[in-house]
Design a protein around this motif. Structure first.
Motif, short mmCIF file in Angstrom:
data_model
loop_
_atom_site.label_atom_id
_atom_site.label_comp_id
_atom_site.label_asym_id
_atom_site.label_seq_id
_atom_site.Cartn_x
_atom_site.Cartn_y
_atom_site.Cartn_z
N ARG A 18 0.83 -1.21 0.00
CA ARG A 18 0.00 0.00 0.00
C ARG A 18 0.86 1.26 0.00
NH1 ARG A 18 -1.75 3.26 3.98
NH2 ARG A 18 -1.17 1.82 5.66
N VAL A 19 1.90 1.27 0.83
CA VAL A 19 2.78 2.43 0.91
C VAL A 19 3.52 2.63 -0.42
CG1 VAL A 19 4.82 3.39 2.03
CG2 VAL A 19 3.05 2.29 3.40
N TYR A 20 3.99 1.52 -0.99
CA TYR A 20 4.68 1.60 -2.28
C TYR A 20 3.78 2.21 -3.35
CZ TYR A 20 5.90 -0.14 -6.90
OH TYR A 20 6.13 -0.24 -8.25
N ARG A 21 2.56 1.74 -3.43
CA ARG A 21 1.64 2.25 -4.46
C ARG A 21 1.31 3.72 -4.24
NH1 ARG A 21 -2.86 -2.42 -5.92
NH2 ARG A 21 -1.39 -4.15 -6.23
N THR A 22 1.15 4.11 -2.98
CA THR A 22 0.83 5.50 -2.68
C THR A 22 1.99 6.41 -3.06
OG1 THR A 22 -0.64 4.86 -0.86
CG2 THR A 22 0.18 7.13 -0.87
N LEU A 23 3.19 6.05 -2.65
CA LEU A 23 4.36 6.87 -2.97
C LEU A 23 4.62 6.89 -4.48
CD1 LEU A 23 6.81 5.88 -0.09
CD2 LEU A 23 5.59 8.04 -0.36
N ARG A 24 4.47 5.75 -5.13
CA ARG A 24 4.66 5.70 -6.58
C ARG A 24 3.68 6.64 -7.28
NH1 ARG A 24 2.62 0.44 -9.31
NH2 ARG A 24 0.72 1.58 -8.74
N ASP A 25 2.40 6.59 -6.87
CA ASP A 25 1.39 7.47 -7.47
C ASP A 25 1.71 8.93 -7.19
OD1 ASP A 25 0.09 5.25 -8.41
OD2 ASP A 25 -1.51 5.29 -6.90
N ASP A 26 2.15 9.23 -5.97
CA ASP A 26 2.50 10.61 -5.63
C ASP A 26 3.66 11.12 -6.48
OD1 ASP A 26 0.51 10.70 -3.73
OD2 ASP A 26 1.85 10.48 -2.00
N ILE A 27 4.62 10.25 -6.76
CA ILE A 27 5.76 10.63 -7.61
C ILE A 27 5.29 10.84 -9.04
CG2 ILE A 27 7.94 9.83 -8.60
CD1 ILE A 27 8.45 8.42 -5.88
N GLN A 28 4.48 9.91 -9.54
CA GLN A 28 4.01 10.00 -10.92
C GLN A 28 3.14 11.22 -11.15
OE1 GLN A 28 2.12 6.15 -11.40
NE2 GLN A 28 3.91 5.32 -12.43
N GLN A 29 2.33 11.58 -10.16
CA GLN A 29 1.40 12.69 -10.30
C GLN A 29 1.99 14.04 -9.92
OE1 GLN A 29 -2.03 11.45 -8.05
NE2 GLN A 29 -2.23 9.55 -9.22
N GLY A 30 3.25 14.04 -9.50
CA GLY A 30 3.90 15.30 -9.16
C GLY A 30 3.64 15.81 -7.77
N VAL A 31 2.91 15.04 -6.95
CA VAL A 31 2.72 15.43 -5.55
C VAL A 31 4.08 15.46 -4.85
CG1 VAL A 31 1.65 14.79 -3.35
CG2 VAL A 31 0.40 14.47 -5.50
N LEU A 32 4.92 14.49 -5.18
CA LEU A 32 6.31 14.47 -4.72
C LEU A 32 7.18 14.77 -5.94
CD1 LEU A 32 6.15 11.28 -2.47
CD2 LEU A 32 6.42 13.64 -1.68
N ALA A 61 8.96 -0.10 0.91
CA ALA A 61 8.47 0.65 -0.24
C ALA A 61 9.58 1.48 -0.87
CB ALA A 61 7.31 1.55 0.18
N LEU A 62 10.40 2.11 -0.05
CA LEU A 62 11.49 2.93 -0.58
C LEU A 62 12.50 2.07 -1.33
CD1 LEU A 62 12.17 5.40 2.39
CD2 LEU A 62 10.95 5.87 0.25
N ASP A 63 12.75 0.87 -0.85
CA ASP A 63 13.67 -0.04 -1.55
C ASP A 63 13.13 -0.36 -2.95
OD1 ASP A 63 15.43 -0.12 0.55
OD2 ASP A 63 14.70 -2.03 1.37
N ARG A 64 11.83 -0.59 -3.06
CA ARG A 64 11.23 -0.89 -4.36
C ARG A 64 11.30 0.32 -5.29
NH1 ARG A 64 5.50 -3.78 -3.67
NH2 ARG A 64 5.69 -3.79 -5.94
N LEU A 65 11.06 1.50 -4.75
CA LEU A 65 11.13 2.71 -5.58
C LEU A 65 12.55 2.95 -6.07
CD1 LEU A 65 8.83 5.02 -3.44
CD2 LEU A 65 8.28 4.05 -5.68
N GLU A 66 13.53 2.66 -5.22
CA GLU A 66 14.93 2.79 -5.64
C GLU A 66 15.25 1.79 -6.74
OE1 GLU A 66 18.05 3.12 -2.64
OE2 GLU A 66 16.49 3.56 -1.17
N ALA A 67 14.76 0.56 -6.61
CA ALA A 67 15.02 -0.47 -7.61
C ALA A 67 14.43 -0.09 -8.96
CB ALA A 67 14.44 -1.81 -7.14
#
Length: 220
Positions: free
Chosen positions: A6-20, A45-51
Motif C-alpha cells: 500500500r505504501v509503495y503504491r501511494t508513494l509511486r502514485d504521488d511521484i508519478q502525479q507530481g505530488v512528490l 516501499a522505498l527499496d522498491r522505488l529505488e530499484a
C-alpha cells in the motif's frame, strides 16, 4: 493488501502525479506518519522505488525522488518502443474473441475530448494498456513493461498536458485499438511506433528549454 504494498503504491502514485517532485526528500519519520504506518513497510516501499529508479539514496539516511534526465527519458522510450510495438503486434494476431474489447476502446478515444478530463483520458490509456496485456497474456512481457510504465506518469506530467498533444494522442490511441480490433499486426505496430515517436518529440520540446544552461540535461 500488505502495508508495504500500500505504501509503495501511494508513494509511486504521488511521484508519478507530481505530488512528490524530483529532489523531494522522502524522510522516513515524516512519510511514515503521513501514511499511518511503521518505518518497516516504509523502508520496504522505498527499496522498491529505488530499484525502479523512481527514488535514489543520497546518503544512508536520506532518500529523495529521482531527478528526470532527458537522456534517460530517451533510453526509456527506446525500450518502450521495443516492448509496446511487440505487444501491439502480438495482440493483433490473437483470436477474434480475445480482441473483443478493442472496438469499444477505439470508439471511446474517438468520442471523448481528452482536454475535457485529463485524468479520465489517462485512465482510458491505462485501460488500453491493460487490455493489450490481457489479450497477449504473456507474463514476461507484462513484467518487462511494469518498470517502464512506472516512469511514464511522471514524465507525462513534467512535460505538461498540452491540449493539442492530448487531442493528437487520443487519435493515435484510437488507431492502435482499431488496428488490433481488425487483426492487422503491421498497422498495430506502426501506429504504436508513430504514437511513441510523437510522444517523445513532445516531451523533448517541452523539457529541453529547461536544460539549456544545465549540464547534464536534468530536470529537478
Amino acid at each position: 493488501m500488505r502495508a508495504g504494498e500500500r505504501v509503495y503504491r501511494t508513494l509511486r502514485d504521488d511521484i508519478q502525479q507530481g505530488v512528490l517532485s524530483p529532489g523531494a526528500v522522502l524522510a522516513e519519520v515524516e512519510q511514515a506518519a503521513r501514511l499511518g504506518v511503521s518505518r518497516t513497510p516504509l523502508r520496504e516501499a522505498l527499496d522498491r522505488l529505488e530499484a525502479e529508479g523512481l527514488a535514489v539514496q543520497r546518503s544512508p539516511r536520506v532518500t529523495v525522488v529521482a531527478d528526470v534526465d532527458l537522456a534517460q527519458i530517451r533510453d526509456l522510450f527506446a525500450v518502450r518502443r521495443a516492448l509496446e510495438e511487440s505487444a501491439a503486434r502480438l495482440a493483433a494476431v490473437q483470436p477474434a474473441d480475445a480482441r473483443d474489447p478493442f472496438p469499444a476502446l477505439a470508439a471511446a478515444f474517438e468520442r471523448a475530448d481528452a482536454t475535457d478530463d485529463v485524468a479520465a483520458y489517462y485512465a482510458r490509456v491505462a485501460e488500453l494498456d491493460a487490455a493489450i496485456e490481457a489479450c497477449v497474456a504473456n507474463d514476461f512481457l507484462a513484467r518487462s513493461l511494469q518498470p517502464v510504465r512506472a516512469h511514464l506518469g511522471r514524465v507525462r506530467r513534467l512535460a505538461s498536458d498540452r491540449p493539442e498533444r492530448l487531442r493528437a494522442s487520443a487519435g493515435e490511441h484510437a488507431l492502435i485499438a482499431r488496428a488490433i480490433a481488425a487483426g492487422d499486426p503491421d498497422l498495430a505496430a506502426h501506429a504504436t511506433h508513430v504514437h511513441l515517436h510523437h510522444a517523445l518529440a513532445s516531451i523533448e520540446r517541452t523539457l529541453a528549454p529547461a536544460t539549456t544552461d544545465r549540464t547534464p540535461e536534468r530536470i529537478r
